[in-house]
Design a protein around this motif. Structure first.
Motif, PDB file in Angstrom:
ATOM      1  N   UNK A   1       0.632  -1.158  -0.027  1.00 27.64           N
ATOM      2  CA  UNK A   1       0.024   0.139  -0.018  1.00 27.64           C
ATOM      3  C   UNK A   1       0.839   1.102   0.105  1.00 27.64           C
ATOM      4  N   UNK A   2       0.784   2.117  -1.199  1.00 24.49           N
ATOM      5  CA  UNK A   2       1.699   3.269  -1.324  1.00 24.49           C
ATOM      6  C   UNK A   2       1.091   4.332  -0.753  1.00 24.49           C
ATOM      7  N   UNK A   3       1.903   5.475  -0.030  1.00 20.17           N
ATOM      8  CA  UNK A   3       1.364   6.695   0.214  1.00 20.17           C
ATOM      9  C   UNK A   3       2.270   7.795   0.287  1.00 20.17           C
ATOM     10  N   UNK A   4       1.832   8.897   0.259  1.00 18.40           N
ATOM     11  CA  UNK A   4       2.771  10.093   0.137  1.00 18.40           C
ATOM     12  C   UNK A   4       3.096  10.451   1.656  1.00 18.40           C
ATOM     13  N   UNK A   5       3.830  11.443   1.550  1.00 14.64           N
ATOM     14  CA  UNK A   5       4.322  12.045   2.920  1.00 14.64           C
ATOM     15  C   UNK A   5       3.277  12.901   3.624  1.00 14.64           C
TER      16      UNK A   5
ATOM     17  N   UNK B   1      -2.709  -6.837   6.660  1.00 12.34           N
ATOM     18  CA  UNK B   1      -3.128  -7.078   5.497  1.00 12.34           C
ATOM     19  C   UNK B   1      -2.138  -6.791   4.175  1.00 12.34           C
ATOM     20  N   UNK B   2      -1.140  -6.038   4.704  1.00 20.36           N
ATOM     21  CA  UNK B   2      -0.412  -5.325   3.310  1.00 20.36           C
ATOM     22  C   UNK B   2       1.016  -4.830   4.223  1.00 20.36           C
ATOM     23  N   UNK B   3       2.088  -4.618   3.121  1.00 21.73           N
ATOM     24  CA  UNK B   3       3.019  -3.775   3.463  1.00 21.73           C
ATOM     25  C   UNK B   3       2.611  -2.322   3.368  1.00 21.73           C
ATOM     26  N   UNK B   4       3.434  -1.504   4.043  1.00 24.92           N
ATOM     27  CA  UNK B   4       3.091   0.173   3.677  1.00 24.92           C
ATOM     28  C   UNK B   4       4.583   0.643   3.323  1.00 24.92           C
ATOM     29  N   UNK B   5       4.248   1.188   2.221  1.00 29.26           N
ATOM     30  CA  UNK B   5       5.600   2.049   1.543  1.00 29.26           C
ATOM     31  C   UNK B   5       5.149   3.121   1.502  1.00 29.26           C
ATOM     32  N   UNK B   6       5.943   4.152   2.103  1.00 31.84           N
ATOM     33  CA  UNK B   6       5.698   5.686   2.190  1.00 31.84           C
ATOM     34  C   UNK B   6       6.763   6.439   1.403  1.00 31.84           C
ATOM     35  N   UNK B   7       6.426   7.850   1.178  1.00 31.61           N
ATOM     36  CA  UNK B   7       7.628   8.795   0.755  1.00 31.61           C
ATOM     37  C   UNK B   7       7.779   9.534   1.602  1.00 31.61           C
ATOM     38  N   UNK B   8       8.760   9.827   2.365  1.00 33.87           N
ATOM     39  CA  UNK B   8       8.910  11.152   3.186  1.00 33.87           C
ATOM     40  C   UNK B   8       9.255  12.181   2.471  1.00 33.87           C
ATOM     41  N   UNK B   9       9.442  13.391   3.105  1.00 38.66           N
ATOM     42  CA  UNK B   9       9.992  14.521   2.518  1.00 38.66           C
ATOM     43  C   UNK B   9      11.394  14.243   2.084  1.00 38.66           C
ATOM     44  N   UNK B  10      11.835  14.811   0.981  1.00 38.27           N
ATOM     45  CA  UNK B  10      13.315  14.713   0.579  1.00 38.27           C
ATOM     46  C   UNK B  10      14.060  15.092   1.719  1.00 38.27           C
ATOM     47  N   UNK B  11      15.141  14.212   2.015  1.00 38.68           N
ATOM     48  CA  UNK B  11      16.183  14.487   3.263  1.00 38.68           C
ATOM     49  C   UNK B  11      15.688  14.024   4.424  1.00 38.68           C
ATOM     50  N   UNK B  12      14.488  13.572   4.532  1.00 35.15           N
ATOM     51  CA  UNK B  12      14.082  13.445   6.074  1.00 35.15           C
ATOM     52  C   UNK B  12      13.615  11.774   6.025  1.00 35.15           C
TER      53      UNK B  12
ATOM     54  N   UNK C   1       8.472  15.207  -3.989  1.00 37.27           N
ATOM     55  CA  UNK C   1       7.267  15.579  -4.598  1.00 37.27           C
ATOM     56  C   UNK C   1       6.439  16.354  -3.698  1.00 37.27           C
ATOM     57  N   UNK C   2       6.084  17.637  -4.028  1.00 35.89           N
ATOM     58  CA  UNK C   2       5.479  18.444  -2.927  1.00 35.89           C
ATOM     59  C   UNK C   2       4.438  19.256  -3.863  1.00 35.89           C
ATOM     60  N   UNK C   3       3.442  18.477  -4.200  1.00 43.09           N
ATOM     61  CA  UNK C   3       2.296  19.154  -5.068  1.00 43.09           C
ATOM     62  C   UNK C   3       0.961  18.797  -4.549  1.00 43.09           C
ATOM     63  N   UNK C   4       0.234  19.925  -4.472  1.00 47.25           N
ATOM     64  CA  UNK C   4      -1.027  19.925  -3.637  1.00 47.25           C
ATOM     65  C   UNK C   4      -2.145  20.030  -4.684  1.00 47.25           C
ATOM     66  N   UNK C   5      -3.014  19.287  -4.696  1.00 41.42           N
ATOM     67  CA  UNK C   5      -4.359  19.223  -5.482  1.00 41.42           C
ATOM     68  C   UNK C   5      -5.155  20.386  -5.152  1.00 41.42           C
ATOM     69  N   UNK C   6      -5.246  20.746  -3.799  1.00 42.19           N
ATOM     70  CA  UNK C   6      -5.870  21.964  -3.299  1.00 42.19           C
ATOM     71  C   UNK C   6      -5.562  23.414  -4.169  1.00 42.19           C
ATOM     72  N   UNK C   7      -4.246  23.315  -4.409  1.00 48.47           N
ATOM     73  CA  UNK C   7      -3.566  24.629  -5.064  1.00 48.47           C
ATOM     74  C   UNK C   7      -3.748  24.279  -6.646  1.00 48.47           C
ATOM     75  N   UNK C   8      -3.758  23.210  -7.082  1.00 48.23           N
ATOM     76  CA  UNK C   8      -4.059  23.160  -8.469  1.00 48.23           C
ATOM     77  C   UNK C   8      -5.554  23.592  -8.725  1.00 48.23           C
ATOM     78  N   UNK C   9      -6.469  22.975  -7.988  1.00 49.15           N
ATOM     79  CA  UNK C   9      -7.963  23.472  -8.102  1.00 49.15           C
ATOM     80  C   UNK C   9      -8.022  24.986  -8.142  1.00 49.15           C
ATOM     81  N   UNK C  10      -7.312  25.475  -7.148  1.00 49.46           N
ATOM     82  CA  UNK C  10      -7.429  27.062  -7.295  1.00 49.46           C
ATOM     83  C   UNK C  10      -6.774  27.652  -8.246  1.00 49.46           C
TER      84      UNK C  10
END
Length: 220
Positions: free
Chosen positions: A109-113, A131-142, A183-192
């Motif tokens: 199961x993939x998730x963003x920061x 039920x699954x493995x959890x694979x996540x992205x942290x913030x770059x450098x963290x 990756x630091x993109x916000x869907x909220x900002x895109x909609x705005x």
């Protein structure tokens, strides 16, 4: 006859309202890392932590289809959360996937920061590892010791840390944190920005932007 390995499935859920380059980068990163037999993309129905999705499910499904079609692994758009009535929880989705795929398949199961940083608020979050493995992205450098990650989440990820190879060949229960995925993109900002006719060409796959413009989405 040779022994066939259990299937390896990577799962990426999201509102995809709209789908953006951050989602595609996350899927692409783990597609290369895990080399799964299938990438299962699951657009959300009514995610309990988000109020009111702006776009109809059919549009979000089609945007996902367009955005992820060039991944280097087979992609399936899974509409189970859209079909489910009421609030959608990841734990229910993973239970359904485990039932469908059987006990031996490796499910990641993939998730963003942003999701990693609030994982402790999810329903039955510790049971996700059953039920699954959890694979996540942290913030770059963290790393997992990032102060924005809850201590109880950091402890679980540290305790279950594994290599991609181990994850591929184990059904569930392991964890992986990518610290080099910028990756630091916000869907909220895109909609705005879309509402104001702003330039979002660098944030959204070209085919998705075409689809948004053709169907006049995210306009007041």
């Amino acid at each position: 006859m040779g022994v066939t390995s259990p299937r390896c499935i990577a799962v990426l859920g999201g509102s995809f309202d709209p789908v953006h380059n951050g989602h595609v980068a996350l899927a692409g990163y783990f597609a290369r890392l895990l080399v799964p037999d299938e990438m299962r993309i699951i657009p959300a129905g009514q995610p309990w932590q988000k109020q009111g999705l702006q776009t109809l499910p059919a549009h979000r499904v089609e945007m996902a289809r367009i955005a992820f079609r060039h991944l280097a692994v087979p992609v399936t758009i899974d509409e189970q959360e859209i079909r489910r009535t009421g609030a959608t929880y990841s734990i229910d989705t993973l239970r359904a996937l485990r039932e469908e795929l059987g006990p031996d398949a490796s499910i990641s199961f993939l998730m963003g920061a942003d999701q990693l940083q609030k994982l402790q608020t999810w329903k039955d979050w510790q049971a996700l590892f059953e039920l699954a493995h959890l694979c996540a992205a942290s913030r770059p450098g963290y790393g997992i010791d990032d102060t924005r990650i809850a201590p109880e989440v950091a402890r679980e990820f540290a305790r279950r840390a594994a290599t991609p190879e181990q994850i591929r060949h184990t059904p569930k229960g392991l964890a992986y944190v990518a610290t080099n995925l910028a990756v630091d993109i916000s869907a909220t900002q895109i909609r705005a920005a879309l509402e104001q006719d702003g330039d979002v060409a660098s944030l959204i796959p070209a085919g998705v932007l075409d689809y948004i413009q053709q169907h006049h989405l995210y306009r007041n």
